[in-house]
Design a protein around this motif. Structure first.
Motif, PDB file in Angstrom:
ATOM      1  N   ARG A  61       0.954  -1.252   0.049  1.00 39.66           N
ATOM      2  CA  ARG A  61       0.072   0.020   0.154  1.00 39.66           C
ATOM      3  C   ARG A  61       0.852   1.321  -0.091  1.00 39.66           C
ATOM      4  O   ARG A  61       1.843   1.142   0.667  1.00 39.66           O
ATOM      5  N   LEU A  62       0.354   2.279  -0.902  1.00 38.30           N
ATOM      6  CA  LEU A  62       1.113   3.448  -0.622  1.00 38.30           C
ATOM      7  C   LEU A  62       0.228   4.327  -0.510  1.00 38.30           C
ATOM      8  O   LEU A  62      -0.692   4.933  -1.242  1.00 38.30           O
ATOM      9  N   VAL A  63       0.285   5.047   0.594  1.00 37.17           N
ATOM     10  CA  VAL A  63      -0.740   5.773   1.417  1.00 37.17           C
ATOM     11  C   VAL A  63      -0.142   7.250   1.828  1.00 37.17           C
ATOM     12  O   VAL A  63       0.837   7.304   2.464  1.00 37.17           O
ATOM     13  N   PRO A  64      -0.730   8.199   1.285  1.00 34.94           N
ATOM     14  CA  PRO A  64      -0.463   9.633   1.567  1.00 34.94           C
ATOM     15  C   PRO A  64      -0.421   9.703   3.320  1.00 34.94           C
ATOM     16  O   PRO A  64      -1.280   9.404   3.919  1.00 34.94           O
ATOM     17  N   VAL A  65       0.660  10.494   3.638  1.00 35.75           N
ATOM     18  CA  VAL A  65       0.684  10.498   5.153  1.00 35.75           C
ATOM     19  C   VAL A  65      -0.775  11.405   5.797  1.00 35.75           C
ATOM     20  O   VAL A  65      -0.984  11.265   6.796  1.00 35.75           O
ATOM     21  N   SER A  66      -0.863  12.568   4.874  1.00 36.17           N
ATOM     22  CA  SER A  66      -1.949  13.316   5.000  1.00 36.17           C
ATOM     23  C   SER A  66      -2.239  13.991   3.843  1.00 36.17           C
ATOM     24  O   SER A  66      -2.071  13.792   2.682  1.00 36.17           O
ATOM     25  N   ARG A 123      11.204   7.759   8.619  1.00 37.52           N
ATOM     26  CA  ARG A 123      10.813   6.482   9.574  1.00 37.52           C
ATOM     27  C   ARG A 123      11.132   5.282   8.863  1.00 37.52           C
ATOM     28  O   ARG A 123      10.583   5.143   7.686  1.00 37.52           O
ATOM     29  N   ASN A 168      13.624   1.279  13.546  1.00 36.05           N
ATOM     30  CA  ASN A 168      13.138   0.150  14.743  1.00 36.05           C
ATOM     31  C   ASN A 168      13.747  -1.161  13.858  1.00 36.05           C
ATOM     32  O   ASN A 168      13.518  -1.453  12.866  1.00 36.05           O
ATOM     33  N   ARG A 191       3.066   0.642   3.140  1.00 38.85           N
ATOM     34  CA  ARG A 191       2.542   0.136   4.229  1.00 38.85           C
ATOM     35  C   ARG A 191       2.448  -1.350   3.835  1.00 38.85           C
ATOM     36  O   ARG A 191       1.863  -1.591   2.633  1.00 38.85           O
ATOM     37  N   ASP A 202       8.026   7.045   4.958  1.00 38.46           N
ATOM     38  CA  ASP A 202       7.875   6.260   6.160  1.00 38.46           C
ATOM     39  C   ASP A 202       7.751   4.753   5.667  1.00 38.46           C
ATOM     40  O   ASP A 202       6.718   4.364   4.729  1.00 38.46           O
ATOM     41  N   ILE A 260       3.270   6.845   2.767  1.00 38.31           N
ATOM     42  CA  ILE A 260       3.734   5.704   3.649  1.00 38.31           C
ATOM     43  C   ILE A 260       3.700   4.369   2.715  1.00 38.31           C
ATOM     44  O   ILE A 260       2.640   4.252   2.157  1.00 38.31           O
ATOM     45  N   GLU A 275       7.020   0.970   6.410  1.00 32.09           N
ATOM     46  CA  GLU A 275       6.430   0.069   7.559  1.00 32.09           C
ATOM     47  C   GLU A 275       6.707  -1.268   7.011  1.00 32.09           C
ATOM     48  O   GLU A 275       6.195  -2.011   6.191  1.00 32.09           O
ATOM     49  N   ASP A 315       3.695  15.905   2.362  1.00 30.95           N
ATOM     50  CA  ASP A 315       3.826  15.158   3.572  1.00 30.95           C
ATOM     51  C   ASP A 315       4.402  13.613   3.188  1.00 30.95           C
ATOM     52  O   ASP A 315       4.780  13.148   4.069  1.00 30.95           O
ATOM     53  N   SER A 346      13.757   7.944  12.651  1.00 31.26           N
ATOM     54  CA  SER A 346      13.450   6.667  13.506  1.00 31.26           C
ATOM     55  C   SER A 346      13.557   5.585  12.585  1.00 31.26           C
ATOM     56  O   SER A 346      13.262   5.292  11.840  1.00 31.26           O
TER      57      SER A 346
END
Lengths: 301, 508
Positions: A174-179, A240, A266, A189, A216, A187, A218, A184, A264
């Motif tokens: 998934r390629l989801v706009p942060v906002s 991130r 992880n 995902r 970002d 993500i 994930e 921005d 960040s």
């Protein structure tokens, strides 16, 4: 993109009208040697000198004939000669003095005043290493937080929206706009089906037009491994990165060094060990590092 | 996590969407399409305009955005998800967090009228001849680097004060449990509005296509004979006027986690799939024909249920958790239905992208026998709450998970009913109560707001429960004034029509 173009872009886009006014005011004041108020020097270096050095090396007191209250004075040096060797932090007296052990006779600030924090000496070292310029803008990751917040996280995603669905289909992520703010970023995902994502998928995303938009990633519990890290380094705006419970080890972490905006990281539940430390130090913007459940965490006191 | 590629044979092709705007556009498109042939597309483009939001509406309407981004945060969020530990029945702020040494020697003295004021009428101050002050019998100490005072009843919470932000100045308008819970969780004391979890689900969309966006876990009370237990009603997690897919899904602790989810014995997954395909094909046809949003919702829900048949068993199977993790959450963690077990479940939800997890603890309604029951209640939630924050933190999840702890109101400084040294109760209190928040861009190690010497009135940085809700939405990237849904002629929002403000003092 040539460096000058990049800088021009940065200057045009980063600074709000208020900062532009500051810039104009500085120019009017005619303090050409000070460089623009938005330079790396003005934003990060002079504030450190003002706080820790200028009370003894400034207009009030001039110890050792050295003043540190302006770029010109810093450049001129003191009784012992130059204190900054552009490009050579290891030969710069300024840096040597502020990084000495607290009980050393030559340590600065002297007389038991608070010493500089490692983040502060780091700023000085990187600025000197980069040429100790009075004018250069701060590179990514070096802006003070307030300025960093003004910088777009990524290029405008609106032109890519019509292609997002197809790209998702192609990559199986998934390629989801942060906002709703178009700069921005996106993500990457994978939580719906992490086992579908492996090194090959990541390499293809890294080679795609969408890579600069991803801020970002994930990737927890995906099947990515060390072979994916060079691909991750091709996401220039990545802030991130979640690699928790993947097969990643310390070996390839050095490949992440180009990620100048990574805040960040992880690595919980991976196999990273104590050798990861030096490799992770190369990440200039890193604020959060998670190593729970790794040999590195087990080895730490 | 099981992986089941969505085989194209098995997916009924429906446009991305599910939002009200989408359906409005869709209906308009059908209208234009039928009335004026090819003019429809042009008209749609004109309607959507060229603004940023227009680009979204357009992309949505064209099916260009993935499912799950039907809606997006208004601005970059600090938290991608939230876990709300709800202390049903209302915990006593004065015995847990709001330390008042100033009244230590006022046992059984009358509450000064200047403190009582005129605002609050609850059962005891209407019926009782006098309101006798009960200083907290529990010892308080300062903890952490921040020096926050915490009662001896919460030794584990005390260990994490540097990670949490207390707010002591919360206020609510309602003093009955059901209405007060409804107010704090839905923004209105009258049942029927959308709950905060449903709003978050609606506002952020789905992160994990195979799990609900909003999960509810109801814990057993630790008090004997159901003392202090108040009912929990489904409207606390309902979707109200929002599309029903945003409603909280209750995971039960006994039997099947989700009722009616499991296939009957003897029915194979393939047979279920084949049956669904038939139904979905008919639904898709009907949707093409009349475009009723309810059909679309039904198609989505059937597919979600089918996927959850595979994901829920993995979610609720704790066999991959280590003994060390169980030990962190405490001895109850292995027992389904306990608050400890539910906190561990909440962490698993966070890892799997559930947007909003609400864990209800119960039994906090301490009208009587507070010295007997409060230690049990505190013990029940103390270590698990600490464990949840600590576990999220060490796994790197706390930075983008917002954790909220608290109940619907506070409790009175004066005793309800007869007062003895070792036996008393406290009545409902709305003028000040304490909650805590952690992670997700909350400033750690602070105390926000202040109460008077009697823990009766909020006197500094007063915040209404609406302000709390605005703050929770803010951390999730949602502007409470812009997250609206048209219903009954009003742009409905979680914070209602009264003014609300984000509590900026809580933000990092």
């Amino acid at each position: 993109m040539p460096a000058s173009h990049q800088a021009g872009f940065a200057r045009r886009r980063l600074f709000p009208p208020a900062a532009a006014c500051l810039l104009a005011a500085g120019a009017l004041a005619g303090d050409a040697a000070a460089g623009p108020a938005t330079s790396w020097y003005a934003l990060r270096v002079q504030p450190i000198l003002d706080r820790h050095c200028v009370s003894c090396h400034g207009p009030e007191k001039v110890r050792a004939e050295l003043r540190l209250d302006s770029y010109a004075a810093l450049h001129r040096g003191g009784a012992g000669g130059a204190v900054v060797q552009p490009g050579q932090p290891e030969r710069s007296e300024l840096l040597r003095r502020v990084t000495l052990p607290a009980d050393h006779d030559d340590v600065m600030p002297s007389d038991g005043k608070p010493l500089l924090a490692p983040e502060q000496t780091g700023v000085l070292a990187r600025w000197i290493k980069a040429g100790a310029s009075p004018e250069a803008p701060p590179p990514p990751g070096e802006e003070p937080p307030a300025v960093a917040a003004l910088r777009p996280a990524a290029p405008d995603y609106r032109p890519f929206l019509p292609r997002l669905a197809a790209l998702q289909e192609e990559f199986g992520v998934r390629l989801v706009p942060v906002s709703q703010q178009p700069t921005d970023g996106l993500i990457l995902r994978t939580v719906s089906a992490p086992a579908r994502v492996d090194d090959a998928v990541l390499a293809r995303i890294a080679a795609s037009e969408i890579a600069p938009l991803i801020v970002d990633a994930e990737l927890a519990r995906t099947r990515v491994s060390d072979a994916a890290l060079p691909a991750l380094a091709r996401f220039p705006n990545l802030a991130r990165l979640d690699l928790a419970r993947t097969a990643v080890t310390s070996t390839a972490l050095g490949a992440l060094a180009p990620l100048a905006r990574l805040r960040s990281l992880n690595l919980a539940g991976t196999r990273i060990d104590a050798t990861a430390r030096d490799r992770l130090r190369q990440l200039p913007a890193l604020e959060q590092l998670h190593v729970f459940g790794t040999p590195l965490a087990d080895a730490s006191p | 996590m099981p992986d089941f590629p969505l085989d194209s044979r098995h997916v009924v092709t429906i446009p991305a969407g599910g939002s009200r705007e989408y359906f409005d556009l869709q209906t308009r498109r059908q209208f234009f399409g039928r009335m004026a042939g090819g003019l429809g597309g042009a008209a749609l483009t004109a309607l959507a305009g060229n603004s940023l939001l227009g680009a979204f509406s357009r992309a949505r309407a064209e099916g260009l955005l993935p499912p799950g981004s039907e809606r997006l945060p208004h601005f970059a969020p600090k938290a991608k998800r939230a876990i709300y530990l709800f202390m049903g029945g209302a915990p006593s702020q004065i015995d847990l967090f709001d330390y008042k040494p100033q009244i230590a020697d006022r046992f059984d003295q009358d509450l000064p009228p200047s403190i009582l004021g005129t605002g609050q009428r609850n059962a005891s101050n209407i019926r009782q001849p006098r309101l006798a002050v009960v200083p907290s019998p529990y010892r308080f100490q300062q903890h952490g680097k921040c020096g926050t005072w915490v009662s001896e009843l919460l030794p584990w919470t005390a260990k994490m004060v540097d990670d949490i932000a207390l707010i002591k100045s919360l206020q609510t308008d309602i003093l009955n449990h059901n209405s007060a819970v409804t107010l704090i969780l839905t923004g209105n004391a009258v049942a029927g509005k959308a709950s905060i979890g449903a709003w978050v689900s609606y506002g952020l969309g789905r992160a994990n296509e195979n799990l609900p966006t909003f999960v509810v876990l109801v814990s057993k009370a630790p008090t004997p004979n159901g003392e202090g237990v108040q009912a929990v009603f489904p409207n606390f997690w309902g979707s109200g006027f929002l599309p029903a897919t945003n409603s909280g899904v209750v995971l039960r602790s006994e039997g099947d986690p989700v009722l009616y989810l499991k296939d009957p014995r003897g029915l194979s997954r393939d047979a279920r799939r084949a049956m669904l395909d038939g139904v979905q094909a008919m639904n898709a046809e009907a949707y093409e024909e009349i475009g009723d949003p309810a059909i679309h919702a039904r198609i989505e829900e059937y597919e979600m249920a089918f996927r959850m048949q595979a994901t829920v068993p993995e979610l609720t199977d704790l066999s991959d958790e280590t003994a060390e993790t169980f030990a962190l959450y405490g001895p109850d963690a292995r027992t389904p239905g306990t608050f400890a077990h539910n906190c561990l479940m909440a962490r698993r939800m966070a890892e799997r992208g559930v947007r909003f997890t609400q864990v209800f603890a119960r039994g906090w309604d301490s009208h009587r026998s507070l010295p007997k029951n409060l230690p049990l209640l505190a013990k029940d939630i103390d270590q698990p709450s600490y464990a949840l924050v600590t576990d999220l933190k060490r796994r790197g999840l706390l930075e983008d998970t917002l954790v909220v702890w608290g109940g619907e109101f506070g409790r009175t400084v004066y005793s309800e009913g007869a007062l003895k040294r070792d036996d008393f109760g406290r009545d409902h209190h709305g003028k000040c109560f304490t909650m805590w928040l952690a992670g997700g861009g909350i400033k750690p190690g602070i105390v926000h707001g202040e109460t008077d010497d009697f823990s009766f009135n909020s006197i500094r940085d007063i915040a209404h429960v609406r302000d709390l809700n605005a703050t929770i939405l803010q951390q999730l990237g949602l502007d409470h004034n812009r997250l609206t849904f048209k219903f009954e002629g009003l742009d409905q929002k979680l914070t209602g029509t009264a003014p609300a403000k984000v509590i900026t003092g809580l933000l990092a």
